[in-house]
Design a protein around this motif. Sequence first.
Motif, mmCIF file in Angstrom:
data_model
loop_
_atom_site.group_PDB
_atom_site.id
_atom_site.type_symbol
_atom_site.label_atom_id
_atom_site.label_comp_id
_atom_site.label_asym_id
_atom_site.label_seq_id
_atom_site.Cartn_x
_atom_site.Cartn_y
_atom_site.Cartn_z
ATOM 1 N N LEU A 1 -30.981 -43.470 5.806
ATOM 2 C CA LEU A 1 -31.415 -44.821 6.156
ATOM 3 C C LEU A 1 -32.717 -44.766 6.960
ATOM 4 O O LEU A 1 -33.653 -45.534 6.703
ATOM 5 C CB LEU A 1 -30.323 -45.530 6.951
ATOM 6 N N LEU A 2 -32.793 -43.863 7.919
ATOM 7 C CA LEU A 2 -34.023 -43.727 8.712
ATOM 8 C C LEU A 2 -35.202 -43.301 7.840
ATOM 9 O O LEU A 2 -36.316 -43.795 8.010
ATOM 10 C CB LEU A 2 -33.811 -42.732 9.856
ATOM 11 N N VAL A 3 -34.968 -42.403 6.894
ATOM 12 C CA VAL A 3 -36.037 -41.984 5.974
ATOM 13 C C VAL A 3 -36.509 -43.188 5.159
ATOM 14 O O VAL A 3 -37.718 -43.413 5.002
ATOM 15 C CB VAL A 3 -35.568 -40.833 5.055
ATOM 16 N N GLU A 4 -35.572 -43.972 4.652
ATOM 17 C CA GLU A 4 -35.924 -45.158 3.870
ATOM 18 C C GLU A 4 -36.756 -46.142 4.705
ATOM 19 O O GLU A 4 -37.776 -46.660 4.249
ATOM 20 C CB GLU A 4 -34.643 -45.826 3.371
ATOM 21 N N MET A 5 -36.325 -46.381 5.933
ATOM 22 C CA MET A 5 -37.068 -47.273 6.828
ATOM 23 C C MET A 5 -38.479 -46.744 7.078
ATOM 24 O O MET A 5 -39.457 -47.497 7.032
ATOM 25 C CB MET A 5 -36.332 -47.417 8.173
ATOM 26 N N ALA A 6 -38.581 -45.452 7.345
ATOM 27 C CA ALA A 6 -39.880 -44.845 7.641
ATOM 28 C C ALA A 6 -40.798 -44.905 6.418
ATOM 29 O O ALA A 6 -41.997 -45.189 6.546
ATOM 30 C CB ALA A 6 -39.694 -43.405 8.102
ATOM 31 N N ARG A 7 -40.252 -44.670 5.237
ATOM 32 C CA ARG A 7 -41.074 -44.734 4.016
ATOM 33 C C ARG A 7 -41.590 -46.154 3.791
ATOM 34 O O ARG A 7 -42.756 -46.347 3.443
ATOM 35 C CB ARG A 7 -40.273 -44.267 2.811
ATOM 36 N N GLU A 8 -40.709 -47.149 3.966
ATOM 37 C CA GLU A 8 -41.127 -48.540 3.785
ATOM 38 C C GLU A 8 -42.272 -48.903 4.727
ATOM 39 O O GLU A 8 -43.149 -49.684 4.371
ATOM 40 C CB GLU A 8 -39.954 -49.487 4.038
ATOM 41 N N ARG A 9 -42.261 -48.338 5.929
ATOM 42 C CA ARG A 9 -43.275 -48.641 6.952
ATOM 43 C C ARG A 9 -44.431 -47.649 6.944
ATOM 44 O O ARG A 9 -45.340 -47.767 7.764
ATOM 45 C CB ARG A 9 -42.608 -48.642 8.333
ATOM 46 N N GLN A 10 -44.358 -46.672 6.052
ATOM 47 C CA GLN A 10 -45.341 -45.589 6.008
ATOM 48 C C GLN A 10 -45.494 -44.959 7.392
ATOM 49 O O GLN A 10 -46.606 -44.656 7.839
ATOM 50 C CB GLN A 10 -46.674 -46.078 5.451
ATOM 51 N N ALA A 11 -44.366 -44.749 8.039
ATOM 52 C CA ALA A 11 -44.351 -44.180 9.385
ATOM 53 C C ALA A 11 -44.388 -42.653 9.301
ATOM 54 O O ALA A 11 -43.550 -42.052 8.635
ATOM 55 C CB ALA A 11 -43.099 -44.635 10.133
ATOM 56 N N PRO A 12 -45.343 -42.035 9.968
ATOM 57 C CA PRO A 12 -45.495 -40.578 9.923
ATOM 58 C C PRO A 12 -44.555 -39.879 10.905
ATOM 59 O O PRO A 12 -44.984 -39.329 11.920
ATOM 60 C CB PRO A 12 -46.957 -40.386 10.322
ATOM 61 N N VAL A 13 -43.262 -39.886 10.598
ATOM 62 C CA VAL A 13 -42.276 -39.402 11.557
ATOM 63 C C VAL A 13 -41.481 -38.214 11.023
ATOM 64 O O VAL A 13 -41.407 -37.988 9.817
ATOM 65 C CB VAL A 13 -41.284 -40.523 11.954
ATOM 66 N N ALA A 14 -40.875 -37.530 11.974
ATOM 67 C CA ALA A 14 -39.834 -36.554 11.679
ATOM 68 C C ALA A 14 -38.537 -37.145 12.232
ATOM 69 O O ALA A 14 -38.544 -37.854 13.247
ATOM 70 C CB ALA A 14 -40.145 -35.213 12.311
ATOM 71 N N ILE A 15 -37.437 -36.860 11.543
ATOM 72 C CA ILE A 15 -36.130 -37.437 11.876
ATOM 73 C C ILE A 15 -35.131 -36.294 11.991
ATOM 74 O O ILE A 15 -35.133 -35.372 11.158
ATOM 75 C CB ILE A 15 -35.688 -38.420 10.770
#
Length: 159
Positions: free
Chosen positions: A33-47
């Motif tokens: 879910l966090l990966v999906e959220m980050a992809r939608e926002r183009q967030a450059p994160v590690a989870i």
Amino acid sequence: MTTTPTVEELEAQERRLVFGRFTYEDAWALGSLLVEMARERQAPVAIDIHRSGQQLFHAALPGSAPDNDAWIARKRRVVERYGSASYLVGARHRAKGTTFEDSSRLDPDTYAAHGGSFPITVEGAGVIGAVTVSGLPQLDDHNMVVEALDHYLAEAQGS
């Protein structure tokens, strides 16, 4: 613009975001879910999701860097030591007119009371792990984790 939450608001988040259980499948679903959220926002994160000293989930998205993994480890250690969100631990120090770095006497290369790591709390067991995001400003990291936990727990309780 996001307003800075108070210590009381942060404590209320922790009281609200509690699991009945937390399994390997929960770690995969929450991490996904966090990966999906980050992809939608183009967030450059590690989870990252840890439970009882074991890494159950890790993902690095485009734009993240090895430094994000170091931040994850430092923020997660704060959750493991204090049993509270890394952002809340920092906020408690700021509310007293000091900083975590100045008053904790802990090595800042090992511990970081910056937003993004949130305790995985299970009813009857207490804090058993942490879910952590790194790559955004600290309040945004914190808010992304809280949003995912809110969504995941609402879905889990609705099923």
